[in-house]
Design a protein around this motif. Structure first.
Motif, PDB file in Angstrom:
ATOM      1  N   LYS A  38       0.843  -1.202   0.000  1.00 33.43           N
ATOM      2  CA  LYS A  38       0.000   0.000   0.000  1.00 33.43           C
ATOM      3  C   LYS A  38       0.876   1.249   0.000  1.00 33.43           C
ATOM      4  O   LYS A  38       0.576   2.258  -0.630  1.00 33.43           O
ATOM      5  N   ASN A  61       3.168  -0.692   4.262  1.00 38.66           N
ATOM      6  CA  ASN A  61       1.765  -0.855   4.662  1.00 38.66           C
ATOM      7  C   ASN A  61       1.385  -0.185   5.980  1.00 38.66           C
ATOM      8  O   ASN A  61       0.644  -0.744   6.793  1.00 38.66           O
ATOM      9  N   ASP A 119      -0.674   2.370   8.192  1.00 39.56           N
ATOM     10  CA  ASP A 119      -1.962   3.048   8.079  1.00 39.56           C
ATOM     11  C   ASP A 119      -1.830   4.527   8.414  1.00 39.56           C
ATOM     12  O   ASP A 119      -2.538   5.351   7.852  1.00 39.56           O
ATOM     13  N   LYS A 164      -1.101   8.585   5.763  1.00 44.89           N
ATOM     14  CA  LYS A 164      -1.902   9.534   6.511  1.00 44.89           C
ATOM     15  C   LYS A 164      -1.127  10.016   7.746  1.00 44.89           C
ATOM     16  O   LYS A 164      -0.565   9.219   8.478  1.00 44.89           O
ATOM     17  N   LYS A 182      -5.321  -0.570  13.461  1.00 46.60           N
ATOM     18  CA  LYS A 182      -4.403   0.022  12.484  1.00 46.60           C
ATOM     19  C   LYS A 182      -2.935  -0.215  12.858  1.00 46.60           C
ATOM     20  O   LYS A 182      -2.613  -0.535  14.001  1.00 46.60           O
ATOM     21  N   SER A 188       0.448   1.865  13.172  1.00 45.14           N
ATOM     22  CA  SER A 188       0.918   3.245  13.200  1.00 45.14           C
ATOM     23  C   SER A 188       2.361   3.362  13.629  1.00 45.14           C
ATOM     24  O   SER A 188       2.986   2.412  14.094  1.00 45.14           O
TER      25      SER A 188
END
Ligand code: GDP
Ligand code: ZN
Length: 315
Positions: free
Chosen positions: A70, A90, A92, A123, A177, A179
């Motif tokens: 991702k 990947n 999040d 993000k 998630k 992080s």
């Protein structure tokens, strides 16, 4: 079997399946990864397929496939120029921890960080830490900065890792998630992670980035599962992430407020510097764009090379 890479030593990978069982895995054959050329074929966060082999009653895995990523965060390899090292994939989200003083976090640093995160498609949530220790004036500065960044779409939370203020909000965002926590040394990353999960003792402190400088050391990230269905990627010695090589024309795409306006500029290759009928300059004159953001934009397109080096991210 399919699992997620939690740890890498360079030759062995710890892969955890969805059921939570961890296997030590190796790679078989050469791996060709889409997109980037990196010194490591597999990174923490990768989803991989593997087969089990049994030797002396011990199950080990052989990885034969890596799923599409991702996103990735990379740093330039120290010894092989042009080659990159994938620190993790990947993710999040990344929490950028900011303090107004002790230590100060400059808006130029925040904006460079955000540009990189945008370029990596990660993000970012801004955490203004140490709000317990600020006087009224400093709290006003937090509010002012939070306003600027909220306006352009970034979530901002004032927290205190020390008193626990709003730590529950951070935990809620982390649920389900993966992080990562970033920010200058001394902003309170270890304290916050400790407040979030006291049992976890991250290695962040053990390797200082100074120690890493000039050494041909490879930094290995590691992922940890927390007690409340959240995972965290720890990157010892790395407080920020390396900047992506980008063209001048591309920089504005990673400033959400500039990206939104660029189709209104007269020239479609407008760099928003001196061009006539520039929508960005007009918005700046109308106070619709924060001057500090525009200044950061100019600094980046003017290319202040030394700020681009990962080594300088932690000071
Ligand atoms: P790191 O380098 O980002 O991991 O920062 P640390 O977690 O080691 O924190 C650096 C210093 O700031 C320590 O002395 C902490 O006790 C202090 N600190 C961290 N969070 C807070 C906070 O929310 N409020 C106050 N007043 N001090 C804090
Ligand atoms: Zn323009």
């Amino acid at each position: 079997m399919t699992g997620k890479v939690y740890k890498s030593t360079g030759s062995w990978y710890t892969v955890k399946t969805e059921l939570g069982k961890a296997y030590e895995c190796r790679i078989k054959g050469k791996f060709r990864i889409q997109g980037i050329k990196s010194t490591n074929p597999i990174a923490v966060g990768d989803i991989v397929d593997f087969d089990l082999e049994t030797h002396n009653n011990e199950d080990t895995g052989v990885i034969h496939k890596i799923h599409d990523r991702k996103n990735v965060i990379v740093r330039k390899s120290v010894n092989l120029s042009k080659q990159t090292h994938v620190i993790a994939s990947n993710l999040d989200m990344v929490f950028l921890m900011i303090t107004i003083n002790n230590p100060p976090t400059l808006t130029s640093f925040i904006d460079r960080f955000l540009v990189t995160a945008e370029a990596y498609s990660i993000k970012t949530i801004l955490l203004f830490n140490k709000i317990d220790a600020y006087d009224k004036e400093t709290l006003d500065e937090v509010r002012y900065l939070a306003h600027i960044y909220r306006e352009i779409g970034y979530e901002c939370i004032g927290v205190s890792a020390k008193t626990g203020k709003n730590v529950d909000k951070v935990k809620a965002l982390m649920e389900g998630k993966v992080s990562m926590f970033s920010g200058h040394s001394g902003v309170g990353k270890s304290t916050l992670v400790n407040a979030i999960e006291p049992a976890l003792n991250l290695k962040t402190k053990e390797i200082s980035s100074q120690h890493m400088q000039g050494q041909h050391t490879t930094t290995f990230a590691e992922m940890y599962d927390l007690s409340f269905n959240a995972s965290i990627v720890d990157t010892p010695g790395i407080k920020g992430f390396g900047v992506v090589d980008m063209d001048k024309e591309e920089v504005g795409d990673y400033f959400p407020e500039i990206f939104k306006l660029k189709q209104d500029c007269k020239f479609n290759n407008c760099l928003h510097v001196k061009e006539p009928k520039c929508a960005v300059k007009a918005a700046l004159d109308n106070d619709e764009i924060a001057f500090s953001r525009y200044r950061s934009y100019l600094q980046i397109i003017e290319g202040e090379e030394e700020h681009y080096r990962t080594d300088n991210w932690d000071n």
